[in-house]
Design a protein around this motif. Structure first.
Motif, mmCIF file in Angstrom:
data_model
loop_
_atom_site.group_PDB
_atom_site.id
_atom_site.type_symbol
_atom_site.label_atom_id
_atom_site.label_comp_id
_atom_site.label_asym_id
_atom_site.label_seq_id
_atom_site.Cartn_x
_atom_site.Cartn_y
_atom_site.Cartn_z
ATOM 1 N N GLU A 246 6.889 16.964 48.139
ATOM 2 C CA GLU A 246 6.572 15.532 48.082
ATOM 3 C C GLU A 246 7.529 14.731 48.961
ATOM 4 O OE1 GLU A 246 6.746 14.546 43.915
ATOM 5 O OE2 GLU A 246 5.190 16.024 43.430
ATOM 6 N N LYS A 247 8.833 15.015 48.840
ATOM 7 C CA LYS A 247 9.831 14.266 49.606
ATOM 8 C C LYS A 247 9.735 14.550 51.102
ATOM 9 C CE LYS A 247 13.134 13.252 46.005
ATOM 10 N NZ LYS A 247 14.501 13.336 45.518
ATOM 11 N N ALA A 248 9.365 15.774 51.464
ATOM 12 C CA ALA A 248 9.239 16.118 52.882
ATOM 13 C C ALA A 248 8.147 15.269 53.535
ATOM 14 C CB ALA A 248 8.927 17.604 53.052
ATOM 15 N N VAL A 249 7.067 15.031 52.802
ATOM 16 C CA VAL A 249 5.962 14.220 53.333
ATOM 17 C C VAL A 249 6.335 12.740 53.342
ATOM 18 C CG1 VAL A 249 3.594 13.458 52.903
ATOM 19 C CG2 VAL A 249 4.179 15.880 52.720
ATOM 20 N N SER A 250 6.913 12.248 52.236
ATOM 21 C CA SER A 250 7.191 10.814 52.126
ATOM 22 C C SER A 250 8.418 10.370 52.929
ATOM 23 C CB SER A 250 7.343 10.405 50.662
ATOM 24 O OG SER A 250 8.471 11.039 50.082
ATOM 25 N N GLU A 251 9.442 11.211 53.018
ATOM 26 C CA GLU A 251 10.701 10.809 53.656
ATOM 27 C C GLU A 251 10.838 11.266 55.110
ATOM 28 O OE1 GLU A 251 13.366 9.300 51.845
ATOM 29 O OE2 GLU A 251 12.424 9.331 49.874
ATOM 30 N N GLN A 252 10.019 12.238 55.528
ATOM 31 C CA GLN A 252 10.047 12.734 56.907
ATOM 32 C C GLN A 252 11.461 13.107 57.386
ATOM 33 O OE1 GLN A 252 6.982 12.252 59.312
ATOM 34 N NE2 GLN A 252 6.173 12.682 57.302
ATOM 35 N N PRO A 253 12.118 14.092 56.732
ATOM 36 C CA PRO A 253 13.469 14.475 57.153
ATOM 37 C C PRO A 253 13.458 15.135 58.532
ATOM 38 C CG PRO A 253 12.598 16.069 55.591
ATOM 39 C CD PRO A 253 11.602 14.949 55.659
ATOM 40 N N ASP A 254 14.635 15.174 59.162
ATOM 41 C CA ASP A 254 14.771 15.816 60.477
ATOM 42 C C ASP A 254 14.931 17.325 60.335
ATOM 43 O OD1 ASP A 254 14.779 13.375 62.080
ATOM 44 O OD2 ASP A 254 16.654 12.960 61.033
ATOM 45 N N VAL A 255 15.545 17.756 59.237
ATOM 46 C CA VAL A 255 15.765 19.177 58.952
ATOM 47 C C VAL A 255 15.662 19.376 57.440
ATOM 48 C CG1 VAL A 255 17.434 21.108 59.066
ATOM 49 C CG2 VAL A 255 17.350 19.450 60.925
ATOM 50 N N ARG B 179 9.593 35.129 59.265
ATOM 51 C CA ARG B 179 8.141 35.316 59.246
ATOM 52 C C ARG B 179 7.446 34.209 58.460
ATOM 53 N NH1 ARG B 179 5.858 40.766 59.541
ATOM 54 N NH2 ARG B 179 3.967 39.528 59.434
ATOM 55 N N GLN B 180 8.151 33.612 57.487
ATOM 56 C CA GLN B 180 7.577 32.538 56.666
ATOM 57 C C GLN B 180 7.698 31.183 57.356
ATOM 58 O OE1 GLN B 180 5.919 33.878 54.092
ATOM 59 N NE2 GLN B 180 6.869 35.673 54.994
ATOM 60 N N GLY B 181 8.406 31.126 58.487
ATOM 61 C CA GLY B 181 8.522 29.869 59.215
ATOM 62 C C GLY B 181 9.914 29.280 59.277
ATOM 63 N N ALA B 182 10.911 29.965 58.706
ATOM 64 C CA ALA B 182 12.281 29.438 58.766
ATOM 65 C C ALA B 182 12.789 29.495 60.205
ATOM 66 C CB ALA B 182 13.196 30.247 57.857
ATOM 67 N N ASP B 183 13.656 28.560 60.542
ATOM 68 C CA ASP B 183 14.203 28.488 61.897
ATOM 69 C C ASP B 183 15.634 29.027 61.979
ATOM 70 O OD1 ASP B 183 12.020 26.887 63.395
ATOM 71 O OD2 ASP B 183 12.308 25.805 61.523
ATOM 72 N N ALA B 184 16.317 29.062 60.832
ATOM 73 C CA ALA B 184 17.688 29.588 60.781
ATOM 74 C C ALA B 184 17.955 30.087 59.369
ATOM 75 C CB ALA B 184 18.694 28.507 61.167
ATOM 76 N N TYR B 185 18.990 30.936 59.237
ATOM 77 C CA TYR B 185 19.295 31.551 57.947
ATOM 78 C C TYR B 185 20.803 31.587 57.770
ATOM 79 C CZ TYR B 185 18.341 34.818 54.073
ATOM 80 O OH TYR B 185 18.204 35.401 52.843
ATOM 81 N N VAL B 186 21.279 31.049 56.650
ATOM 82 C CA VAL B 186 22.706 31.039 56.331
ATOM 83 C C VAL B 186 22.860 31.724 54.981
ATOM 84 C CG1 VAL B 186 24.703 29.583 55.833
ATOM 85 C CG2 VAL B 186 23.038 28.837 57.530
ATOM 86 N N THR B 187 23.839 32.642 54.875
ATOM 87 C CA THR B 187 24.044 33.302 53.584
ATOM 88 C C THR B 187 25.189 32.652 52.826
ATOM 89 O OG1 THR B 187 25.405 34.974 54.665
ATOM 90 C CG2 THR B 187 23.125 35.550 54.260
ATOM 91 N N LYS B 188 25.029 32.639 51.495
ATOM 92 C CA LYS B 188 26.069 32.110 50.612
ATOM 93 C C LYS B 188 27.016 33.258 50.283
ATOM 94 C CE LYS B 188 22.788 29.074 48.237
ATOM 95 N NZ LYS B 188 22.070 28.891 46.990
ATOM 96 N N ARG C 248 26.576 24.478 61.926
ATOM 97 C CA ARG C 248 26.123 25.185 63.138
ATOM 98 C C ARG C 248 24.645 25.525 63.023
ATOM 99 N NH1 ARG C 248 28.978 29.874 63.095
ATOM 100 N NH2 ARG C 248 30.871 28.674 63.214
ATOM 101 N N ALA C 249 24.222 25.985 61.849
ATOM 102 C CA ALA C 249 22.815 26.337 61.632
ATOM 103 C C ALA C 249 21.920 25.101 61.782
ATOM 104 C CB ALA C 249 22.624 26.972 60.262
ATOM 105 N N ILE C 250 22.362 23.985 61.216
ATOM 106 C CA ILE C 250 21.578 22.749 61.283
ATOM 107 C C ILE C 250 21.498 22.257 62.736
ATOM 108 C CG2 ILE C 250 21.587 20.292 60.667
ATOM 109 C CD1 ILE C 250 22.666 21.294 57.873
ATOM 110 N N LYS C 251 22.639 22.258 63.415
ATOM 111 C CA LYS C 251 22.640 21.803 64.812
ATOM 112 C C LYS C 251 21.807 22.710 65.705
ATOM 113 C CE LYS C 251 26.902 19.233 64.561
ATOM 114 N NZ LYS C 251 28.341 19.354 64.459
ATOM 115 N N SER C 252 21.731 24.000 65.368
ATOM 116 C CA SER C 252 20.971 24.934 66.192
ATOM 117 C C SER C 252 19.459 24.681 66.123
ATOM 118 C CB SER C 252 21.275 26.380 65.792
ATOM 119 O OG SER C 252 20.596 26.743 64.594
#
Length: 125
Positions: A44-53, A100-109, A118-122
C-alpha cells in the motif's frame, strides 16, 4: 550532518529493533524513511508514497520479502522501484532466488551502515 534529502526509502521489516536501526542509519545519512512492519502494508505504501528505493526483509509473517518483490515488480506503478533485500538468509541460493524475484541488491544481516548505504546507492537512480 547535511540536511539535503537524498531520496525516500521504504523499509519493510517485522522486527521493531531492526526497523529502528535501519531507519536511524538512513535518516542520519540524509534519506527520508517510510516504515512498514509487513509486506501488505508495504504494498500500500509503495503505491501511495512512491519511494525511490525499497529495503525489505525476507522472513516476515503473512507474505515473504520474495513474494513482496514479485508483487511490486508486477505492479506498473512500482515495477521500476529498486529493491534491496536485507536478510539473515546468507546462502548463495537465497541471493540468486532474490534476484530471480526482482531484487536489485542483497545485503545479509548483520550488516554495517556502510554495507547498507552501498547497496542502496548501487541501485538508486
Amino acid at each position: 550532518m547535511s540536511l539535503t534529502l537524498l531520496g525516500t526509502i521504504l523499509i519493510v521489516e517485522d522486527s521493531p529493533s531492526e526497523l529502528e536501526l535501519m531507519s536511524h542509519y538512513l535518516n542520519e545519512s540524509g534519506y527520508n524513511v517510510i516504515k512498514a512492519s509487513g509486506a501488505k502494508e508495504a504494498l500500500e505504501k509503495a503505491v501511495s508514497e512512491q519511494p525511490d528505493v525499497i529495503v525489505t526483509d525476507v522472513v516476515m509473517p503473512g507474505m515473504s520479502g520474495f513474494e513482496l518483490c514479485r508483487s511490486l515488480k508486477r505492479n506498473p506503478v512500482t515495477q521500476k522501484v529498486p529493491i534491496v533485500i536485507c536478510s539473515s538468509k546468507n546462502q548463495e541460493i537465497d541471493r540468486l532466488w532474490a534476484m530471480r524475484q526482482g531484487a536489485d541488491a542483497y545485503v545479509t544481516k548483520p550488516y554495517t551502515r556502510e554495507q547498507l548505504l552501498r547497496a542502496i546507492k548501487s541501485v538508486a537512480i
